[in-house]
Design a protein around this motif. Sequence first.
Motif, PDB file in Angstrom:
ATOM      1  N   GLU A  78       0.749  -1.151   0.079  1.00 28.78           N
ATOM      2  CA  GLU A  78       0.093  -0.237  -0.014  1.00 28.78           C
ATOM      3  C   GLU A  78       0.900   1.283  -0.129  1.00 28.78           C
ATOM      4  N   LEU A  79       1.815   1.174   0.833  1.00 27.51           N
ATOM      5  CA  LEU A  79       2.939   2.422   0.857  1.00 27.51           C
ATOM      6  C   LEU A  79       3.514   2.739  -0.342  1.00 27.51           C
ATOM      7  N   TYR A  80       3.831   1.509  -1.044  1.00 29.14           N
ATOM      8  CA  TYR A  80       4.438   1.721  -2.321  1.00 29.14           C
ATOM      9  C   TYR A  80       3.545   2.717  -3.285  1.00 29.14           C
ATOM     10  N   GLN A  81       2.430   2.337  -3.605  1.00 28.44           N
ATOM     11  CA  GLN A  81       1.544   2.979  -4.296  1.00 28.44           C
ATOM     12  C   GLN A  81       1.364   4.541  -3.921  1.00 28.44           C
ATOM     13  N   VAL A  82       1.430   4.711  -2.716  1.00 31.16           N
ATOM     14  CA  VAL A  82       1.239   6.055  -1.951  1.00 31.16           C
ATOM     15  C   VAL A  82       2.606   6.975  -2.446  1.00 31.16           C
ATOM     16  N   GLU A  83       3.720   6.315  -2.294  1.00 33.93           N
ATOM     17  CA  GLU A  83       4.992   6.933  -2.468  1.00 33.93           C
ATOM     18  C   GLU A  83       5.041   7.036  -3.902  1.00 33.93           C
ATOM     19  N   ALA A  84       4.507   6.271  -4.949  1.00 33.41           N
ATOM     20  CA  ALA A  84       4.488   6.643  -6.484  1.00 33.41           C
ATOM     21  C   ALA A  84       3.662   7.737  -6.812  1.00 33.41           C
ATOM     22  N   LEU A  86       2.819  10.312  -4.662  1.00 33.45           N
ATOM     23  CA  LEU A  86       3.677  11.551  -4.284  1.00 33.45           C
ATOM     24  C   LEU A  86       4.821  11.924  -5.010  1.00 33.45           C
ATOM     25  N   ALA A  87       5.505  11.051  -5.539  1.00 34.57           N
ATOM     26  CA  ALA A  87       6.510  11.405  -6.588  1.00 34.57           C
ATOM     27  C   ALA A  87       6.087  11.808  -7.928  1.00 34.57           C
ATOM     28  N   LYS A  88       4.861  11.468  -8.195  1.00 32.53           N
ATOM     29  CA  LYS A  88       4.091  11.905  -9.346  1.00 32.53           C
ATOM     30  C   LYS A  88       3.762  13.310  -9.717  1.00 32.53           C
ATOM     31  N   ARG A  89       2.981  13.926  -8.696  1.00 36.60           N
ATOM     32  CA  ARG A  89       2.521  15.065  -8.715  1.00 36.60           C
ATOM     33  C   ARG A  89       2.503  15.511  -7.423  1.00 36.60           C
ATOM     34  N   ARG A  90       1.818  17.090  -7.381  1.00 33.84           N
ATOM     35  CA  ARG A  90       1.593  17.519  -6.089  1.00 33.84           C
ATOM     36  C   ARG A  90       0.363  17.276  -5.374  1.00 33.84           C
ATOM     37  N   PHE A  91       0.266  17.040  -3.941  1.00 35.79           N
ATOM     38  CA  PHE A  91      -0.821  16.785  -3.212  1.00 35.79           C
ATOM     39  C   PHE A  91      -0.994  17.817  -2.330  1.00 35.79           C
ATOM     40  N   ALA A  92      -2.392  18.011  -1.693  1.00 32.11           N
ATOM     41  CA  ALA A  92      -2.461  18.960  -0.712  1.00 32.11           C
ATOM     42  C   ALA A  92      -1.504  18.598   0.702  1.00 32.11           C
ATOM     43  N   ALA A  93      -1.563  17.291   1.095  1.00 27.83           N
ATOM     44  CA  ALA A  93      -1.037  16.822   2.020  1.00 27.83           C
ATOM     45  C   ALA A  93      -0.798  15.319   2.320  1.00 27.83           C
ATOM     46  N   VAL A  94      -0.145  14.785   2.954  1.00 27.15           N
ATOM     47  CA  VAL A  94       0.162  13.365   3.239  1.00 27.15           C
ATOM     48  C   VAL A  94      -0.707  12.959   4.194  1.00 27.15           C
ATOM     49  N   GLY A  95      -1.908  12.045   3.675  1.00 23.37           N
ATOM     50  CA  GLY A  95      -2.835  11.875   4.581  1.00 23.37           C
ATOM     51  C   GLY A  95      -4.208  11.058   3.732  1.00 23.37           C
ATOM     52  N   GLU A  96      -4.912  10.426   4.402  1.00 17.33           N
ATOM     53  CA  GLU A  96      -4.915  10.220   5.934  1.00 17.33           C
ATOM     54  C   GLU A  96      -4.133   9.317   6.475  1.00 17.33           C
ATOM     55  N   MET A  97      -3.321   9.752   7.445  1.00 16.58           N
ATOM     56  CA  MET A  97      -2.542   8.776   8.028  1.00 16.58           C
ATOM     57  C   MET A  97      -2.623   8.912   9.243  1.00 16.58           C
ATOM     58  N   LEU A 116       5.486   6.479  10.761  1.00 19.57           N
ATOM     59  CA  LEU A 116       6.784   7.235  10.717  1.00 19.57           C
ATOM     60  C   LEU A 116       7.416   7.406   9.048  1.00 19.57           C
ATOM     61  N   ILE A 117       7.194   6.492   8.354  1.00 23.37           N
ATOM     62  CA  ILE A 117       7.484   6.370   6.997  1.00 23.37           C
ATOM     63  C   ILE A 117       6.846   7.437   6.139  1.00 23.37           C
ATOM     64  N   GLN A 118       5.516   7.776   6.638  1.00 20.49           N
ATOM     65  CA  GLN A 118       4.922   8.955   5.961  1.00 20.49           C
ATOM     66  C   GLN A 118       5.215  10.273   6.379  1.00 20.49           C
ATOM     67  N   VAL A 119       5.566  10.360   7.781  1.00 23.02           N
ATOM     68  CA  VAL A 119       6.142  11.515   8.271  1.00 23.02           C
ATOM     69  C   VAL A 119       7.271  11.984   7.498  1.00 23.02           C
ATOM     70  N   GLU A 120       8.072  11.233   7.223  1.00 20.61           N
ATOM     71  CA  GLU A 120       9.503  11.262   6.466  1.00 20.61           C
ATOM     72  C   GLU A 120       9.079  11.808   5.081  1.00 20.61           C
ATOM     73  N   TRP A 121       7.998  11.268   4.441  1.00 15.33           N
ATOM     74  CA  TRP A 121       7.776  11.592   3.187  1.00 15.33           C
ATOM     75  C   TRP A 121       7.152  12.928   3.137  1.00 15.33           C
ATOM     76  N   ALA A 122       6.514  13.504   3.974  1.00 15.59           N
ATOM     77  CA  ALA A 122       6.135  14.780   4.340  1.00 15.59           C
ATOM     78  C   ALA A 122       7.016  15.669   4.271  1.00 15.59           C
ATOM     79  N   LYS A 123       8.113  15.380   4.948  1.00 12.96           N
ATOM     80  CA  LYS A 123       9.253  16.217   5.212  1.00 12.96           C
ATOM     81  C   LYS A 123      10.055  16.405   3.692  1.00 12.96           C
ATOM     82  N   LYS A 124      10.028  15.237   3.076  1.00  8.09           N
ATOM     83  CA  LYS A 124      10.711  15.126   1.778  1.00  8.09           C
ATOM     84  C   LYS A 124       9.911  16.192   0.771  1.00  8.09           C
ATOM     85  N   TYR A 125       8.778  15.873   0.640  1.00  7.55           N
ATOM     86  CA  TYR A 125       7.845  16.734  -0.396  1.00  7.55           C
ATOM     87  C   TYR A 125       7.422  18.071   0.338  1.00  7.55           C
TER      88      TYR A 125
END
Length: 264
Positions: A78-84, A86-97, A116-125
């Motif tokens: 599931e997280l692999y699809q979320v990450e893909a 997030l890398a593809k386009r801009r979203f308003a937020a990382v959520g709902e997590m 914690l993985i999604q927290v790090e993605w939020a920082k990255k993006y």
Amino acid sequence: MANYWIDTHAHLYKEEFQLDKVDTLARSLQAGVARVYMPNIDHTSIDEMMELEARNPKTCIPMMGLHPCSVKKDFEKELYQVEAWLAKRRFAAVGEMGTDLYWDKTFWDQQKEAFLIQVEWAKKYELPIVIHCRESLQETIDLLEPHLDGKITGVFHCFSGTTEQAKRIVEMGFYVGLGGVVTFKKSGLEDIIPNIDLENIVLETDCPYLAPVPHRGKRNEPAYIPLIAQRVAELKKITLEELSYITVSNSKKLFNDSYELSDY
């Protein structure tokens, strides 16, 4: 001037709206709700959510994340699809997590890891996080605090905690999301909301869930934001106009949104 509102948390893509999405959005706009932010749940909700955005690009704004209740043994897939995404386009937020100890405690360790993985993605993006924490608010605060470095903000959605917990959330640089629960007689929030600074409050429905009084127990929708706002304004002893201005401003800051009311 009319009061404008932003619904910071609405699952408009859910099957409960399958037959009347257009009418639901029309009622939303009529009620002054000019912007609706949609949190993702998991891979099953993405297509419907993205279609809603495509048809209503000024109104329906998507997020991308993995809901804790969808964190199971295969949560990495599931997280692999979320990450893909997030890398593809801009979203308003990382959520709902977030985390959830209400429905199922089986995958608590996996929930914390996914969080914690999604927290790090939020920082990255450079995106805010939208946090679900049902029956796990204190645990979530404790989990997040060590990872704060001034590069992350967000909202604890559907807040139903204590004054002390609200204070800690605000001190972390996060917003408090208030929804239909504020209208419930035994919510306890009538003693807590007066102690939360207006600059730290955003409004939400969490539709189709948690409809405010007098619709409690029925399907919730963005058009009910003014009912939630009315109760918050009463508790804060301010006008609806003041609450509208401040919560819209807070929502724009939260999501780094350049949206102007003149676009409505």
